[in-house]
Design an enzyme around this catalytic site. Structure first.
Site, PDB file in Angstrom:
ATOM      1  N   ASN A 123       0.753  -1.320   0.320  1.00 28.37           N
ATOM      2  CA  ASN A 123       0.086   0.126  -0.068  1.00 28.37           C
ATOM      3  C   ASN A 123       0.817   1.403   0.063  1.00 28.37           C
ATOM      4  OD1 ASN A 123       0.604  -0.659   2.658  1.00 28.37           O
ATOM      5  ND2 ASN A 123      -1.091   0.452   3.608  1.00 28.37           N
ATOM      6  N   GLU A 168      -2.900  -4.827  -3.026  1.00 28.05           N
ATOM      7  CA  GLU A 168      -3.445  -5.566  -4.101  1.00 28.05           C
ATOM      8  C   GLU A 168      -3.277  -5.123  -5.389  1.00 28.05           C
ATOM      9  OE1 GLU A 168      -4.624  -4.817  -1.111  1.00 28.05           O
ATOM     10  OE2 GLU A 168      -6.097  -6.455  -0.498  1.00 28.05           O
ATOM     11  N   GLU A 205       0.306   5.171   0.419  1.00 31.31           N
ATOM     12  CA  GLU A 205      -0.542   6.384   0.929  1.00 31.31           C
ATOM     13  C   GLU A 205      -0.163   7.594   0.384  1.00 31.31           C
ATOM     14  OE1 GLU A 205      -0.810   5.450   5.443  1.00 31.31           O
ATOM     15  OE2 GLU A 205      -2.018   3.806   4.927  1.00 31.31           O
TER      16      GLU A 205
HETATM   17  N1  THU Z   1      -5.220  -1.593   2.497  1.00 34.53           N
HETATM   18  C1  THU Z   1      -4.710  -2.223   1.480  1.00 34.53           C
HETATM   19  O1  THU Z   1      -3.667  -2.067   0.929  1.00 34.53           O
HETATM   20  N2  THU Z   1      -5.614  -3.187   0.640  1.00 34.53           N
HETATM   21  C2  THU Z   1      -6.914  -3.444   1.188  1.00 34.53           C
HETATM   22  O2  THU Z   1      -7.603  -4.372   0.534  1.00 34.53           O
HETATM   23  C3  THU Z   1      -7.522  -2.914   2.307  1.00 34.53           C
HETATM   24  C4  THU Z   1      -6.495  -1.241   2.850  1.00 34.53           C
HETATM   25  C5  THU Z   1      -4.580  -0.243   2.852  1.00 34.53           C
HETATM   26  C6  THU Z   1      -5.005   0.838   2.285  1.00 34.53           C
HETATM   27  C7  THU Z   1      -4.634   1.950   3.538  1.00 34.53           C
HETATM   28  O3  THU Z   1      -3.243   2.384   3.139  1.00 34.53           O
HETATM   29  C8  THU Z   1      -4.649   1.048   4.892  1.00 34.53           C
HETATM   30  O4  THU Z   1      -4.627  -0.114   4.304  1.00 34.53           O
HETATM   31  C9  THU Z   1      -5.629   1.195   5.550  1.00 34.53           C
HETATM   32  O5  THU Z   1      -6.932   1.254   5.069  1.00 34.53           O
END
Ligand code: THU
Length: 138
Positions: free
Chosen positions: A50, A63, A52
């Protein structure tokens, strides 16, 4: 309807380990919730994390990051996807480990037959189980 893929136990461990290792590289300064994903294509494993952003809604999930990497490598069909939310407490509810709705739509498009290995959940899932009627464009 095509048959979902299966993976042997060594591949499964390798994918989950790749997802956990990738998660260490997540860029998650706001949520502090690191996620890693590992996609098994026809040839290789592709990882994602992820990423941000200060404008929160622009955040990219692990994903989608990993699926993009597989697409860049033209490594399809995608056979399995492992996901590791390494900051979710082990006793969290199952939802804390599951892919979000947007990622389910991406999985339906790019990895419809993939087996989903989700660390912290009691079993594997198929994409159609998690998103039974995805949006499609004919
Ligand atoms: N997040 C993911 O990487 N994948 C998901 O399917 C759900 C959420 C991340 C996004 C964000 O950086 C953190 O988790 C908290 O929501």
């Amino acid at each position: 309807m095509s048959t979902p893929n299966s993976v042997d136990s060594a591949t499964r461990e390798r994918l989950l380990q790749s997802a956990r290792e990738a998660a260490l590289k997540a860029y998650a300064p706001y949520s502090k919730f690191r996620v890693g994903a590992a996609v098994l294509g026809a040839r290789d494993i592709h990882t994602g994390v992820n990423v941000e952003n200060a404008s929160y809604g622009l955040t990219l999930c692990a994903e989608r990051s990993a699926l993009s990497a597989a697409v860049v490598s033209a490594d399809r069909p995608i056979r399995a996807v492992a996901i590791a939310c390494i900051d979710a407490p082990p006793d969290s509810s199952p939802g804390s480990f599951m892919p979000c709705g947007a990622c389910r739509q991406w999985l339906a498009e790019l990895a419809p037959d993939a087996l989903l290995l989700i660390a912290g959940t009691p079993r594997d899932y198929t994409v159609s189980e998690l998103l039974p009627l995805p949006f499609t464009l004919e």
